[in-house]
Design a protein around this motif. Structure first.
Motif, PDB file in Angstrom:
ATOM      1  N   LEU A   1       0.647 -43.495  -3.241  1.00 27.46           N
ATOM      2  CA  LEU A   1       0.917 -42.864  -4.534  1.00 27.46           C
ATOM      3  C   LEU A   1       0.425 -41.419  -4.542  1.00 27.46           C
ATOM      4  O   LEU A   1       1.133 -40.517  -5.000  1.00 27.46           O
ATOM      5  N   THR A   2      -0.778 -41.197  -4.023  1.00 34.66           N
ATOM      6  CA  THR A   2      -1.310 -39.830  -4.050  1.00 34.66           C
ATOM      7  C   THR A   2      -0.507 -38.897  -3.150  1.00 34.66           C
ATOM      8  O   THR A   2      -0.485 -37.682  -3.374  1.00 34.66           O
ATOM      9  N   GLN A   3       0.155 -39.446  -2.149  1.00 33.73           N
ATOM     10  CA  GLN A   3       1.038 -38.638  -1.307  1.00 33.73           C
ATOM     11  C   GLN A   3       2.370 -38.383  -2.005  1.00 33.73           C
ATOM     12  O   GLN A   3       2.863 -37.254  -2.053  1.00 33.73           O
ATOM     13  N   ARG A   4       2.957 -39.433  -2.575  1.00 31.95           N
ATOM     14  CA  ARG A   4       4.280 -39.303  -3.199  1.00 31.95           C
ATOM     15  C   ARG A   4       4.263 -38.411  -4.436  1.00 31.95           C
ATOM     16  O   ARG A   4       5.235 -37.718  -4.726  1.00 31.95           O
ATOM     17  N   ARG A   5       3.157 -38.441  -5.174  1.00 37.53           N
ATOM     18  CA  ARG A   5       3.126 -37.655  -6.398  1.00 37.53           C
ATOM     19  C   ARG A   5       3.189 -36.154  -6.111  1.00 37.53           C
ATOM     20  O   ARG A   5       3.484 -35.354  -6.995  1.00 37.53           O
ATOM     21  N   ALA A   6       2.919 -35.760  -4.868  1.00 40.15           N
ATOM     22  CA  ALA A   6       2.994 -34.350  -4.487  1.00 40.15           C
ATOM     23  C   ALA A   6       4.427 -33.890  -4.236  1.00 40.15           C
ATOM     24  O   ALA A   6       4.674 -32.693  -4.083  1.00 40.15           O
ATOM     25  N   ASP A   7       5.379 -34.834  -4.198  1.00 43.23           N
ATOM     26  CA  ASP A   7       6.786 -34.519  -3.931  1.00 43.23           C
ATOM     27  C   ASP A   7       7.575 -34.586  -5.239  1.00 43.23           C
ATOM     28  O   ASP A   7       7.747 -35.659  -5.820  1.00 43.23           O
ATOM     29  N   LYS A   8       8.075 -33.449  -5.697  1.00 41.58           N
ATOM     30  CA  LYS A   8       8.762 -33.373  -6.985  1.00 41.58           C
ATOM     31  C   LYS A   8      10.030 -34.216  -7.023  1.00 41.58           C
ATOM     32  O   LYS A   8      10.517 -34.565  -8.115  1.00 41.58           O
ATOM     33  N   ALA A   9      10.578 -34.563  -5.879  1.00 43.81           N
ATOM     34  CA  ALA A   9      11.856 -35.271  -5.833  1.00 43.81           C
ATOM     35  C   ALA A   9      11.725 -36.786  -5.971  1.00 43.81           C
ATOM     36  O   ALA A   9      12.736 -37.475  -6.107  1.00 43.81           O
ATOM     37  N   LEU A  10      10.488 -37.309  -5.975  1.00 45.31           N
ATOM     38  CA  LEU A  10      10.322 -38.756  -5.803  1.00 45.31           C
ATOM     39  C   LEU A  10       9.989 -39.547  -7.065  1.00 45.31           C
ATOM     40  O   LEU A  10      10.018 -40.772  -7.031  1.00 45.31           O
ATOM     41  N   TRP A  11       9.655 -38.892  -8.180  1.00 46.73           N
ATOM     42  CA  TRP A  11       9.176 -39.664  -9.322  1.00 46.73           C
ATOM     43  C   TRP A  11       9.410 -38.911 -10.625  1.00 46.73           C
ATOM     44  O   TRP A  11       9.619 -37.706 -10.640  1.00 46.73           O
ATOM     45  N   ASP A  12       9.345 -39.686 -11.721  1.00 46.49           N
ATOM     46  CA  ASP A  12       9.428 -39.105 -13.065  1.00 46.49           C
ATOM     47  C   ASP A  12       8.119 -39.273 -13.841  1.00 46.49           C
ATOM     48  O   ASP A  12       7.745 -38.413 -14.628  1.00 46.49           O
ATOM     49  N   ILE A  13       7.450 -40.411 -13.636  1.00 45.11           N
ATOM     50  CA  ILE A  13       6.157 -40.691 -14.260  1.00 45.11           C
ATOM     51  C   ILE A  13       5.255 -41.301 -13.196  1.00 45.11           C
ATOM     52  O   ILE A  13       5.703 -42.160 -12.424  1.00 45.11           O
ATOM     53  N   TYR A  14       4.013 -40.850 -13.118  1.00 44.26           N
ATOM     54  CA  TYR A  14       3.055 -41.638 -12.343  1.00 44.26           C
ATOM     55  C   TYR A  14       1.870 -41.973 -13.244  1.00 44.26           C
ATOM     56  O   TYR A  14       1.547 -41.227 -14.167  1.00 44.26           O
ATOM     57  N   ILE A  15       1.245 -43.098 -12.961  1.00 46.23           N
ATOM     58  CA  ILE A  15       0.174 -43.625 -13.816  1.00 46.23           C
ATOM     59  C   ILE A  15      -1.170 -43.423 -13.119  1.00 46.23           C
ATOM     60  O   ILE A  15      -1.330 -43.739 -11.938  1.00 46.23           O
ATOM     61  N   THR A  16      -2.113 -42.876 -13.869  1.00 50.40           N
ATOM     62  CA  THR A  16      -3.446 -42.653 -13.336  1.00 50.40           C
ATOM     63  C   THR A  16      -4.443 -42.815 -14.470  1.00 50.40           C
ATOM     64  O   THR A  16      -4.103 -43.323 -15.547  1.00 50.40           O
ATOM     65  N   HIS A  17      -5.675 -42.413 -14.247  1.00 51.60           N
ATOM     66  CA  HIS A  17      -6.680 -42.435 -15.310  1.00 51.60           C
ATOM     67  C   HIS A  17      -7.714 -41.359 -15.014  1.00 51.60           C
ATOM     68  O   HIS A  17      -7.775 -40.825 -13.908  1.00 51.60           O
ATOM     69  N   SER A  18      -8.510 -41.049 -16.008  1.00 53.16           N
ATOM     70  CA  SER A  18      -9.537 -40.025 -15.852  1.00 53.16           C
ATOM     71  C   SER A  18     -10.762 -40.403 -16.664  1.00 53.16           C
ATOM     72  O   SER A  18     -10.631 -40.934 -17.760  1.00 53.16           O
ATOM     73  N   PRO A  19     -11.937 -40.132 -16.132  1.00 49.85           N
ATOM     74  CA  PRO A  19     -13.126 -40.205 -17.003  1.00 49.85           C
ATOM     75  C   PRO A  19     -13.090 -39.056 -17.998  1.00 49.85           C
ATOM     76  O   PRO A  19     -12.326 -38.096 -17.830  1.00 49.85           O
ATOM     77  N   PHE A  20     -13.880 -39.150 -19.043  1.00 57.51           N
ATOM     78  CA  PHE A  20     -14.009 -38.033 -19.980  1.00 57.51           C
ATOM     79  C   PHE A  20     -14.840 -36.942 -19.297  1.00 57.51           C
ATOM     80  O   PHE A  20     -16.019 -37.140 -19.015  1.00 57.51           O
ATOM     81  N   LEU A  21     -14.201 -35.838 -19.026  1.00 59.07           N
ATOM     82  CA  LEU A  21     -14.825 -34.779 -18.243  1.00 59.07           C
ATOM     83  C   LEU A  21     -15.617 -33.838 -19.147  1.00 59.07           C
ATOM     84  O   LEU A  21     -15.213 -33.574 -20.281  1.00 59.07           O
ATOM     85  N   PRO A  22     -16.740 -33.312 -18.666  1.00 53.09           N
ATOM     86  CA  PRO A  22     -17.593 -32.495 -19.533  1.00 53.09           C
ATOM     87  C   PRO A  22     -16.970 -31.160 -19.921  1.00 53.09           C
ATOM     88  O   PRO A  22     -17.386 -30.557 -20.904  1.00 53.09           O
ATOM     89  N   GLU A  23     -15.985 -30.714 -19.167  1.00 52.76           N
ATOM     90  CA  GLU A  23     -15.318 -29.438 -19.420  1.00 52.76           C
ATOM     91  C   GLU A  23     -13.804 -29.687 -19.389  1.00 52.76           C
ATOM     92  O   GLU A  23     -13.268 -30.108 -18.359  1.00 52.76           O
ATOM     93  N   PRO A  24     -13.086 -29.472 -20.493  1.00 46.56           N
ATOM     94  CA  PRO A  24     -11.648 -29.765 -20.513  1.00 46.56           C
ATOM     95  C   PRO A  24     -10.843 -29.038 -19.446  1.00 46.56           C
ATOM     96  O   PRO A  24      -9.803 -29.539 -19.008  1.00 46.56           O
ATOM     97  N   ALA A  25     -11.304 -27.875 -19.012  1.00 45.27           N
ATOM     98  CA  ALA A  25     -10.576 -27.141 -17.973  1.00 45.27           C
ATOM     99  C   ALA A  25     -10.524 -27.906 -16.657  1.00 45.27           C
ATOM    100  O   ALA A  25      -9.732 -27.573 -15.773  1.00 45.27           O
ATOM    101  N   LEU A  26     -11.363 -28.959 -16.517  1.00 46.51           N
ATOM    102  CA  LEU A  26     -11.333 -29.789 -15.323  1.00 46.51           C
ATOM    103  C   LEU A  26     -10.156 -30.754 -15.321  1.00 46.51           C
ATOM    104  O   LEU A  26      -9.865 -31.372 -14.292  1.00 46.51           O
ATOM    105  N   ILE A  27      -9.479 -30.932 -16.444  1.00 49.48           N
ATOM    106  CA  ILE A  27      -8.336 -31.844 -16.515  1.00 49.48           C
ATOM    107  C   ILE A  27      -7.234 -31.311 -15.603  1.00 49.48           C
ATOM    108  O   ILE A  27      -6.711 -30.213 -15.790  1.00 49.48           O
ATOM    109  N   GLY A  28      -6.877 -32.099 -14.613  1.00 50.31           N
ATOM    110  CA  GLY A  28      -5.979 -31.633 -13.577  1.00 50.31           C
ATOM    111  C   GLY A  28      -4.637 -31.153 -14.078  1.00 50.31           C
ATOM    112  O   GLY A  28      -4.092 -30.154 -13.579  1.00 50.31           O
ATOM    113  N   SER A  29      -4.075 -31.837 -15.062  1.00 43.98           N
ATOM    114  CA  SER A  29      -2.728 -31.507 -15.530  1.00 43.98           C
ATOM    115  C   SER A  29      -2.640 -30.158 -16.221  1.00 43.98           C
ATOM    116  O   SER A  29      -1.539 -29.671 -16.493  1.00 43.98           O
TER     117      SER A  29
END
Length: 509
Positions: free
Chosen positions: A400-428
């Protein structure tokens, strides 16, 4: 009055009294993980699994303490910041050695940070703000910014997509030698069998007590073995039998079973974080924001959470990105855009957006995190009710972590995140992160938030970012959840933490 940081999460990182006393040295622990990490280069991945393993091998200039404040790790102290917010002077600790026996100096740090801004998604996020990184003297590094950038120290402290410090001669991409400064070093990796870490006798710990991820890092254990156990039910049975010393990511419905075990006890982190559906905004069906809104309109967050976590003891229906006990909490953009559960209305909205029912929505998920898969199943049924075709692609987490890097392969991927101390750390929030949210609204709101140094003004600017996220939907928060793991009753010094760590852990004799 809101707490300045999440109290419950902070208390999960407090060092228990048992680790304040002398602990026995020696022994081996086996840690069951959700699978095989896709890499051991933490710059190259945002996967939590990578960070969990590699934080024992590599270290950053800063980390987070028990109250989620940045604290020095390889740096001697927090940086000196110029009055205009553009110059960061970082003093390094003396006497730090790499696993190859060489001494850490400022030229190693400069080379490592140069690699970070080229390789790591969060480094790339910071790169546009950085003018230059220089070695001012053997134990001083100066970072000069083009404009103020408030999240810089938090980004330097984060343990995935991490700004790890490597010897200047070991900067290959991809990484060929795994040489860090951490308390443990890599001895052997057998794919799909184990990753073996052994004590680094040249390690120089900070003084004092452990303090979250900061403070002292004692090497009581001789060896740590991380063993991939992809099947959630197998992890549960292994926890009950005491087969492993620590078992990560246990399905919450197994809590009572673990609690009744004579060998193992549950470890609960309350609250842990939130599951998310990340949209591919660059290519495919989800590229159109109107289609993303139609998908969101169809879904019941409540039903997905109930399927994933069962009891409300383990989840909460909440559309705010941060819960109410964070200073970042805001309901901006949430009303009318969360937990809509209207497949009929979604069908009309999708048709208006040009959907003809031919192309499927490709949902990328994994059963290694069983709650991801359960949410995907519920989402698929709601989407079918709205007239969407669904292609659910169930793969192992490394794939999954490999495929999500390819724009041609998916529309939605499911993940989760802890509550990060700094919002700028949110990857998206980074346009280089899989999902590739890169619009004028993102640029306007995120850059305004990142450039502001005044804490009170940043809170208001974060509300603008959350509102933009609900308007353009780079991802959907599903709700809040608590995480459950398990540990042997023979082990002490292990604390509930988003990325479990095993320095300061020991085996009772």
């Amino acid at each position: 009055m809101k707490l300045k940081l999440a109290f419950l999460l902070a208390t999960a990182l407090i060092v228990s009294p048992s680790v304040l006393f002398a602990q026995d040295r020696g022994g081996v622990i086996n840690v069951a993980t959700i699978g095989e990490p896709p890499t051991l280069d933490p710059m190259a991945s945002t996967a939590d699994l990578v960070g969990i393993v590699t934080q024992h091998i590599f270290e950053t200039l800063y980390t987070f303490d028990k109250e989620w404040k940045t604290t020095p790790l390889l740096a001697e102290s927090l940086p000196e910041i110029s009055a205009d917010g553009k110059t960061y002077t970082i003093k390094l600790r003396a006497g730090i050695k790499f696993h190859d026996g060489s001494d850490m100096a400022s030229d190693d740090v400069v080379a490592s940070l140069d690699r970070w801004i080229k390789v790591a998604s969060r480094g790339k996020q910071a790169a546009s703000f950085i003018d230059k990184i220089e070695a001012t003297d053997p134990l001083t590094v100066t970072i000069t910014l083009k404009q103020p950038y408030a999240p810089l120290v938090s980004l330097l402290a984060f343990n995935n997509s991490a700004a790890i410090i490597l010897p200047k001669e070991k900067q290959e991409e991809p990484m060929k030698e795994f040489i860090g400064t951490g308390p443990y070093m890599l001895k052997e990796r057998k794919a799909d069998q184990y990753i073996q870490l052994v004590r680094f006798d040249g390690y120089k710990s900070r003084e004092g007590d452990g303090n979250g991820y900061g403070g002292a890092r004692h090497q009581y254990l001789d060896e740590i073995r991380f063993v991939p156990v992809p099947d959630a039910n197998t992890r549960v049975e292994a926890a009950v039998s005491g087969q492993y010393d620590y078992i990560d990511s246990i399905p919450v419905e197994s809590f009572d079973k673990i609690k009744s075990s004579s060998a193992t006890e549950p470890v609960v982190l309350t609250p842990f974080g939130y599951p998310v559906f990340v949209f591919n905004t660059a290519q495919g069906l989800a590229k159109d924001v109107a289609m993303r809104k139609a998908i969101r309109q169809a879904l019941s967050m409540e039903d997905m959470l109930a399927a994933a976590f069962g009891s409300t003891d383990f989840y909460a229906l909440d559309g705010d990105i941060y819960p109410k006990n964070f200073i970042w909490n805001t309901n901006a953009g949430v009303e009318g855009n969360y937990n809509i559960a209207d497949p009929e209305g979604a069908a009309k909205a999708a048709k208006a957006a040009g959907y003809d029912g031919e192309k499927p929505i490709r949902i990328l998920t994994s059963r290694q995190y069983e709650f991801h898969y359960k949410m995907a199943q519920v989402a698929a049924e709601y989407l079918k009710l709205a007239g969407f075709k669904v292609d659910m692609q169930v793969v192992d987490w490394a794939t999954l972590t490999q495929r999500r890097a390819d724009k041609a392969l998916w529309d939605i991927y499911i993940t989760h995140s802890p509550f990060l101390p700094e919002p700028a750390l949110i990857g998206s929030l980074a346009p280089t992160s899989p999902g590739w949210w890169d619009t004028p609204l993102r640029k306007q709101t995120v850059e305004a938030f990142s450039a502001e140094s005044d804490p009170e003004k940043r809170i208001a600017l974060w509300a603008d970012v959350q509102k933009a996220m609900y308007e353009e939907i780079p991802y959907m928060k599903i709700g809040d959840f608590n995480a459950v793991a398990a540990k042997s009753k023979k082990i002490e010094g292990i604390q509930a933490a988003p990325w479990p760590y095993f320095w300061n852990a020991s085996i009772k004799k």
